[in-house]
Design a protein around this motif. Sequence first.
Motif, PDB file in Angstrom:
ATOM      1  N   LEU A  40       0.406  -1.339   0.054  1.00 19.33           N
ATOM      2  CA  LEU A  40       0.837   0.144   0.274  1.00 19.33           C
ATOM      3  C   LEU A  40       0.897   1.035   0.276  1.00 19.33           C
ATOM      4  O   LEU A  40       0.105   2.398  -0.652  1.00 19.33           O
ATOM      5  N   GLY A  41       2.152   0.796   0.734  1.00 16.48           N
ATOM      6  CA  GLY A  41       3.004   2.233   1.177  1.00 16.48           C
ATOM      7  C   GLY A  41       3.294   2.597  -0.571  1.00 16.48           C
ATOM      8  O   GLY A  41       3.663   3.610  -0.918  1.00 16.48           O
ATOM      9  N   VAL A  46       4.189   6.072  -5.658  1.00 18.22           N
ATOM     10  CA  VAL A  46       3.746   5.763  -7.203  1.00 18.22           C
ATOM     11  C   VAL A  46       2.209   6.325  -7.375  1.00 18.22           C
ATOM     12  O   VAL A  46       2.674   7.717  -8.562  1.00 18.22           O
ATOM     13  N   ILE A  47       1.625   6.457  -6.897  1.00 18.62           N
ATOM     14  CA  ILE A  47       0.627   7.447  -7.405  1.00 18.62           C
ATOM     15  C   ILE A  47       0.378   9.014  -7.004  1.00 18.62           C
ATOM     16  O   ILE A  47       0.833   9.890  -7.866  1.00 18.62           O
ATOM     17  N   THR A  48       1.293   8.788  -5.639  1.00 15.99           N
ATOM     18  CA  THR A  48       1.417  11.086  -5.990  1.00 15.99           C
ATOM     19  C   THR A  48       2.888  10.788  -6.270  1.00 15.99           C
ATOM     20  O   THR A  48       2.772  11.934  -6.676  1.00 15.99           O
ATOM     21  N   ASN A  50       5.822  11.226  -4.636  1.00 13.36           N
ATOM     22  CA  ASN A  50       6.288  11.277  -3.500  1.00 13.36           C
ATOM     23  C   ASN A  50       6.490  11.221  -2.530  1.00 13.36           C
ATOM     24  O   ASN A  50       5.610  10.594  -1.975  1.00 13.36           O
ATOM     25  N   SER A  51       7.215  10.823  -1.155  1.00 11.66           N
ATOM     26  CA  SER A  51       7.618   9.817  -0.285  1.00 11.66           C
ATOM     27  C   SER A  51       6.761  10.696   0.697  1.00 11.66           C
ATOM     28  O   SER A  51       6.194   9.475   1.635  1.00 11.66           O
ATOM     29  N   GLY A  52       5.834  12.177   0.792  1.00 12.16           N
ATOM     30  CA  GLY A  52       5.241  12.727   1.439  1.00 12.16           C
ATOM     31  C   GLY A  52       6.367  13.698   2.666  1.00 12.16           C
ATOM     32  O   GLY A  52       5.695  14.334   3.510  1.00 12.16           O
ATOM     33  N   TYR A  53       7.572  13.714   2.857  1.00 13.79           N
ATOM     34  CA  TYR A  53       8.956  14.147   3.586  1.00 13.79           C
ATOM     35  C   TYR A  53       9.492  14.950   2.200  1.00 13.79           C
ATOM     36  O   TYR A  53       9.848  14.975   1.036  1.00 13.79           O
ATOM     37  N   PRO A  54       9.831  16.033   2.988  1.00 18.03           N
ATOM     38  CA  PRO A  54      10.934  17.032   2.065  1.00 18.03           C
ATOM     39  C   PRO A  54      11.904  16.012   0.958  1.00 18.03           C
ATOM     40  O   PRO A  54      12.395  15.800   1.984  1.00 18.03           O
ATOM     41  N   HIS A  55      12.497  16.641   0.693  1.00 21.28           N
ATOM     42  CA  HIS A  55      14.191  16.080  -0.400  1.00 21.28           C
ATOM     43  C   HIS A  55      14.568  15.976   0.899  1.00 21.28           C
ATOM     44  O   HIS A  55      15.524  16.941   1.395  1.00 21.28           O
ATOM     45  N   GLY A  56      15.242  14.866   1.012  1.00 19.90           N
ATOM     46  CA  GLY A  56      16.613  14.584   2.195  1.00 19.90           C
ATOM     47  C   GLY A  56      16.446  14.374   3.052  1.00 19.90           C
ATOM     48  O   GLY A  56      17.436  13.742   4.455  1.00 19.90           O
ATOM     49  N   TYR A  57      15.145  14.283   3.580  1.00 19.64           N
ATOM     50  CA  TYR A  57      14.520  13.552   4.634  1.00 19.64           C
ATOM     51  C   TYR A  57      14.247  12.831   4.888  1.00 19.64           C
ATOM     52  O   TYR A  57      13.179  12.356   4.127  1.00 19.64           O
ATOM     53  N   TYR A  58      14.341  11.987   5.631  1.00 17.95           N
ATOM     54  CA  TYR A  58      13.851  10.678   5.943  1.00 17.95           C
ATOM     55  C   TYR A  58      13.134  10.466   8.022  1.00 17.95           C
ATOM     56  O   TYR A  58      14.383  10.736   8.322  1.00 17.95           O
ATOM     57  N   PRO A  59      12.530   9.564   8.209  1.00 14.48           N
ATOM     58  CA  PRO A  59      11.919   8.888   9.724  1.00 14.48           C
ATOM     59  C   PRO A  59      12.863   8.032   9.684  1.00 14.48           C
ATOM     60  O   PRO A  59      13.136   7.340   9.153  1.00 14.48           O
ATOM     61  N   THR A  60      13.499   8.631  11.147  1.00 15.57           N
ATOM     62  CA  THR A  60      14.133   7.623  11.171  1.00 15.57           C
ATOM     63  C   THR A  60      14.328   6.799  12.717  1.00 15.57           C
ATOM     64  O   THR A  60      14.314   5.518  13.099  1.00 15.57           O
ATOM     65  N   ILE A  70       0.406   7.570  10.634  1.00 14.07           N
ATOM     66  CA  ILE A  70      -1.450   8.205  10.798  1.00 14.07           C
ATOM     67  C   ILE A  70      -1.249   9.056   9.760  1.00 14.07           C
ATOM     68  O   ILE A  70      -2.743   9.407   8.943  1.00 14.07           O
ATOM     69  N   ALA A  71      -0.261  10.818   9.293  1.00 18.97           N
ATOM     70  CA  ALA A  71      -1.053  11.018   7.985  1.00 18.97           C
ATOM     71  C   ALA A  71      -0.698  10.702   6.750  1.00 18.97           C
ATOM     72  O   ALA A  71      -0.337  11.065   5.950  1.00 18.97           O
ATOM     73  N   LEU A  72      -0.176   9.467   6.768  1.00 20.92           N
ATOM     74  CA  LEU A  72      -0.571   8.420   5.396  1.00 20.92           C
ATOM     75  C   LEU A  72       0.729   9.112   4.041  1.00 20.92           C
ATOM     76  O   LEU A  72       0.440   9.695   3.224  1.00 20.92           O
TER      77      LEU A  72
END
Length: 129
Positions: A40-41, A46-48, A50-60, A70-72
């Motif tokens: 699903l992710g 693929v549909i959107t 983008n990752s949902g985050y600014p370029h270069g930021y990833y949750p760790t 939760i924010a999908l």
Amino acid sequence: MEKDMKMKLKKENEDLRKMELIISKALSIGVTTSAVVIFLGLLMLVITGNSGYPHGYYPTTPLSILRGFIALKPYAVILTGLLLLILTPVFRVAVSIITFFYEKDYTYTIITTLVFIILIISFLLGKVE
């Protein structure tokens, strides 16, 4: 006397099969759930586009991944699926504790509980930076 021994062995074999079935279902549920969440992710990504985050930021951290889930946010949904996959063996150990306790196999209940505690401690120590 021999008949009683055969009956006892047959019951133990049935109990073992039941326990293996419960554990295999737990593993199957964990892997299937994580695969669905990852898919699903990936579909959201693929549909959107983008990752949902600014370029270069990833949750760790697990908390930031959960917030993103939760924010999908597609990337966080994929990471949540991976976390579920990582936690599946831990879930299996927890199910084993309950199963051994239910079967009144207290030696294995204690051993499996110690393994579970070691797993939890290793996760907590692995988190410390």
